[in-house]
Design a protein around this motif. Sequence first.
Motif, PDB file in Angstrom:
ATOM      1  N   ILE A 140      55.820  46.129  63.976  1.00  0.00           N
ATOM      2  CA  ILE A 140      56.029  47.024  62.838  1.00  0.00           C
ATOM      3  C   ILE A 140      54.699  47.568  62.341  1.00  0.00           C
ATOM      4  N   GLY A 141      54.762  48.742  61.765  1.00  0.00           N
ATOM      5  CA  GLY A 141      53.596  49.371  61.161  1.00  0.00           C
ATOM      6  C   GLY A 141      54.020  50.085  59.888  1.00  0.00           C
ATOM      7  N   SER A 142      53.059  50.626  59.187  1.00  0.00           N
ATOM      8  CA  SER A 142      53.302  51.271  57.895  1.00  0.00           C
ATOM      9  C   SER A 142      53.558  52.757  58.080  1.00  0.00           C
ATOM     10  N   HIS A 143      54.531  53.252  57.323  1.00  0.00           N
ATOM     11  CA  HIS A 143      54.826  54.686  57.293  1.00  0.00           C
ATOM     12  C   HIS A 143      54.826  55.177  55.838  1.00  0.00           C
ATOM     13  N   LEU A 162      49.867  52.951  50.721  1.00  0.00           N
ATOM     14  CA  LEU A 162      49.620  51.977  51.781  1.00  0.00           C
ATOM     15  C   LEU A 162      49.691  50.554  51.252  1.00  0.00           C
ATOM     16  N   SER A 163      49.139  50.340  50.042  1.00  0.00           N
ATOM     17  CA  SER A 163      49.145  48.999  49.478  1.00  0.00           C
ATOM     18  C   SER A 163      50.557  48.523  49.188  1.00  0.00           C
ATOM     19  N   GLY A 201      40.726  57.598  55.225  1.00  0.00           N
ATOM     20  CA  GLY A 201      40.941  56.791  54.031  1.00  0.00           C
ATOM     21  C   GLY A 201      41.764  55.556  54.329  1.00  0.00           C
ATOM     22  N   ALA A 202      42.787  55.690  55.171  1.00  0.00           N
ATOM     23  CA  ALA A 202      43.602  54.534  55.542  1.00  0.00           C
ATOM     24  C   ALA A 202      42.802  53.521  56.338  1.00  0.00           C
ATOM     25  N   ALA A 203      41.891  54.009  57.169  1.00  0.00           N
ATOM     26  CA  ALA A 203      41.053  53.098  57.954  1.00  0.00           C
ATOM     27  C   ALA A 203      40.163  52.255  57.048  1.00  0.00           C
ATOM     28  N   GLY A 204      39.777  52.821  55.901  1.00  0.00           N
ATOM     29  CA  GLY A 204      38.961  52.065  54.967  1.00  0.00           C
ATOM     30  C   GLY A 204      39.661  50.849  54.400  1.00  0.00           C
ATOM     31  N   SER A 205      40.982  50.822  54.425  1.00  0.00           N
ATOM     32  CA  SER A 205      41.734  49.665  53.946  1.00  0.00           C
ATOM     33  C   SER A 205      42.273  48.825  55.096  1.00  0.00           C
ATOM     34  N   GLY A 206      41.679  49.002  56.299  1.00  0.00           N
ATOM     35  CA  GLY A 206      42.015  48.137  57.427  1.00  0.00           C
ATOM     36  C   GLY A 206      43.154  48.611  58.295  1.00  0.00           C
ATOM     37  N   HIS A 207      43.517  49.878  58.226  1.00  0.00           N
ATOM     38  CA  HIS A 207      44.634  50.383  59.017  1.00  0.00           C
ATOM     39  C   HIS A 207      44.142  51.076  60.281  1.00  0.00           C
TER      40      HIS A 207
END
Length: 713
Positions: A140-143, A162-163, A201-207
Amino acid sequence: MTPPRHVARRDPRAHWLLLLLGLVLLLAALTLHGLVSGLGGGSGPAATAGTSGQHLTGVPEAVAAGGPVLRLDGPDPVSRTMPDRTIALTFDDGPDPRWTPQVLDVLRRHHAHATFFVVGARVNEHPELVRRILAEGHEIGSHTFTHADLASLPGWRRDLELSLTRKSVAGATGREVTLFRPPFSSLPSELSAADYDALRGAAGSGHIAVLADRDTRDWERPGVDRIVAAATPARGGGAVVLMHDGGGDRAQTVTALDQLLAKLTRDGYAFTTVSTGVGAPESVLPASTGSRLSGTALRWAQLGAGWVAGAMNLLLGVALVLGVARLAVQVVCARRHVRRVRRPDTHRPVVRAPVSVIVPAYNEAANIAATVRSLVASAYPAIEVIVVDDGSTDGTADIVERMRLRGVRVIRQANAGKPAALNTGIRAARANLLVLVDGDTVFQPDTVHRLVQGFADPTVGAISGNTKVANRRRLLGRWQHLEYVIGFNLDRRMYDVLECMPTIPGAIGAFRREVLLDVGGVPGDTLAEDTDLTMRVLRAGWRVVYEESAIAWTEAPSSLRQLWRQRYRWCYGTMQAMWKHRHALRETGAGGKLGRRGLPYLTVFQIVLPLTAPAVDVFAVYGLLFLPWSTLVLGWLGLLLLQVFTAGYALRLDRERPGPLWTLPLQQLVYRQVMYLVVVQSVVTALIGNRLRWHRMVRTGEAAALATAGRAG
């Protein structure tokens, strides 16, 4: 009137803070529901932003021309692709209670694994499906949490989307996700600069971002064959294939998936998850205790918001049905009442018995002269006027005595309250028919005659007249004028027909002396002595009727502060009287009609529905934020037209001009709120057992001047 025997505590105020807090929480719950309930699905804006093979300014060439799996947390972007003959099937917009299980069944039947990019809000709605996805070996991943287009959102909202999704998955499964696919995305070559910024920006939170090599565009439902063709890689290559298991009708997707798996398996393809396909570590990691707890709390908050929204929809539906039913009953009863009272009755004898008019007065210097003159000028042949001065300090009694009018008596007493003043006048009256009049009321010459004609029926014990607002030049006066006309010409006609009249107004009411003696006079233990007295009369077995043609002009409050005080006393006193006469529910005859008709009507339309009105206003704010404006405008206009019809019909019955109808839209913005907040204050005062003081309205004399000059209309 200000009876000194009751010392009241200060009005409660803490409930206003609680009410405000409750309304804020209600708006927050509805806002949360609005955000998660209007979820879309499928690809959209980003899918058409570019053309395959081209990239837009601001996107590095290595990304636009690279693979679909992107790691963007380092100084240079890194992209990965699937090996040859390796397919990573990915499904967006779920979990969906109808389509996700069907997709999982197909995958299990073909022994294939896939990656599901879930919407956080839907995870909270269907956590069992997310747990099944993981239990069957899928990824699973985030959408995002609300299927939002991240490229168009500010940074704080991106982080929140995302959070919240991570927390939702953690609460449902005890795991955290690192893979991420933005909604409305497709191929790397179609990224815009804003899309790329969102991915960074999402990569900055570990995505880790996952786009696609093959976009089936199954959300368009192009047909099973076209979906299969779009998902099939060229010349044995590997691919990340974008499909959907939610967001709409996915029947074609399920059928196409079954055919695709069978076809490509025969061709030697392997189906795996994204992480396994690119040789990356497992992307679904154990969640911390804090994440699991906050995710669980988020889920319950979302479910609670849904329940609140459902309850509000139910409340609005019930209120609408009750409002329409009330109007229908009012119109039917009003038509019946008009036919009855306006039909010539040559057999009914004319009442000419002597009448005593009792005027309780406390500091009524502004109006008392006009009131007394209008009574003396009555065309009725036998009338006496008794003014009971209840300890006035403004010379009210002196004004009446200086007038030296024939048939007018003044009785002075120490201040004891309006009920005591009325009872003093009743004891002093010589006639057997009594008319009780407020000291700020002006009668027309024929008012007394028309008012007492109903006593030709020996079963009638009391008669309500028709009170009109005289000072209606200003906006507040016009609002009260409409309220009075609607109340008297619809509600009172209905009460008359249903034989459950709860109130004869203090401004104009007629009683048989024997009735007043039978019920013990005017009660002084409630603040709505007129309502209390009327209910006593009904429970004593007498009929109470309404006479539309007996008109009395009264001065209504001229400021919101005075209006608040007056209605606060009325509402609180009415609740006192209702509680006092609650045993009428078990009675028969006239008392039973009051208990089973009048009291429930008052409870629903004067207490319960007004108490829900603040929540309705909050729901209107919610509608402005989340509902189509066209729907809101149509709904508001529909309700306004219903109100205009109601008020217009009442004005027509009362032979009043329709001019004040233009103030109805404005009435919804101020007057309505004051009225329902009065009910809130009154209910709180009653619940805590506080005793409300009498609030006397400051009189200006404007109403008397207008009515006397014949210019009140």
